[in-house]
Design a protein around this motif. Structure first.
Motif, PDB file in Angstrom:
ATOM      1  N   ARG A 158       6.839   1.033  -5.122  1.00  0.00           N
ATOM      2  CA  ARG A 158       6.943   0.130  -3.773  1.00  0.00           C
ATOM      3  C   ARG A 158       7.460  -0.718  -4.087  1.00  0.00           C
ATOM      4  NH1 ARG A 158       2.860  -4.839  -7.121  1.00  0.00           N
ATOM      5  NH2 ARG A 158       2.961  -6.183  -5.492  1.00  0.00           N
ATOM      6  N   ARG A 165       1.028  -1.132   0.215  1.00  0.00           N
ATOM      7  CA  ARG A 165      -0.191  -0.175  -0.060  1.00  0.00           C
ATOM      8  C   ARG A 165       0.537   1.865  -0.040  1.00  0.00           C
ATOM      9  NH1 ARG A 165      -1.044  -1.143   6.151  1.00  0.00           N
ATOM     10  NH2 ARG A 165       0.446   0.093   6.664  1.00  0.00           N
ATOM     11  N   ARG A 166       0.211   2.457   0.175  1.00  0.00           N
ATOM     12  CA  ARG A 166       1.571   3.874  -0.362  1.00  0.00           C
ATOM     13  C   ARG A 166       1.128   4.680   1.270  1.00  0.00           C
ATOM     14  NH1 ARG A 166       4.368   5.126  -3.811  1.00  0.00           N
ATOM     15  NH2 ARG A 166       4.001   6.805  -4.207  1.00  0.00           N
ATOM     16  N   PRO A 167       1.977   4.942   2.171  1.00  0.00           N
ATOM     17  CA  PRO A 167       2.978   4.693   2.284  1.00  0.00           C
ATOM     18  C   PRO A 167       3.639   3.074   1.761  1.00  0.00           C
ATOM     19  CG  PRO A 167       2.505   5.490   3.785  1.00  0.00           C
ATOM     20  CD  PRO A 167       1.764   5.292   3.213  1.00  0.00           C
ATOM     21  N   PRO A 168       4.223   2.713   1.440  1.00  0.00           N
ATOM     22  CA  PRO A 168       4.789   1.048   1.654  1.00  0.00           C
ATOM     23  C   PRO A 168       5.904   0.607   2.179  1.00  0.00           C
ATOM     24  CG  PRO A 168       6.686   2.589  -0.166  1.00  0.00           C
ATOM     25  CD  PRO A 168       5.913   3.715   0.719  1.00  0.00           C
TER      26      PRO A 168
END
Length: 130
Positions: free
Chosen positions: A82, A59-62
């Motif tokens: 990613r 997901r973001r942030p990784p």
């Protein structure tokens, strides 16, 4: 400090200070510590000294980081792509190396701020810090 980076084209030694790359002999393998067992993230590394744990998540942030051996977590790596791999320096839990598809990012403050290294590598599969 140096990192050993496993790629689809072989293993490379990257000097993190001057950002030079040296391919290792064909058949060289990446040495790594035993993996940390958890069920939620994609990849994890933990400091041998201290209580820092870094996990690559999808997901973001990784990244998620814990500085208390996993009791609490905070998101990290805003702006990073990613992730493919992560490594924490064995004797300095503030030094964290994050690998994206073919780029390396270095944090010297436990994952708060990141610097992109100028080196580009073939597709990265794993990293380790020497």
């Amino acid at each position: 400090m140096r990192a050993t980076v496993g790629t689809v084209d072989g293993v490379y030694l990257v000097d993190l200070e001057d950002e030079t790359i040296m391919p290792l002999d064909a058949g060289a393998e990446l040495s790594s510590r035993a993996p940390v067992e958890v069920s939620l993230p994609l990849l994890v590394d933990a400091a041998a000294s201290g209580s820092t744990v870094v996990a690559v998540v999808d997901r973001r942030p990784p990244l998620v980081v814990s500085h208390d051996a996993g009791r609490t977590w905070h998101e990290a790596g805003g702006g990073l792509p990613r992730g493919r791999a992560v490594a924490i320096a064995e004797n300095d839990p503030d030094v964290v190396l994050f690998a994206a598809r073919n780029r390396l990012y270095l944090s010297r403050d436990g994952g708060r701020f990141w610097s992109a290294l100028t080196v580009e590598l073939p597709e990265i599969q794993s990293v380790a810090l020497d």
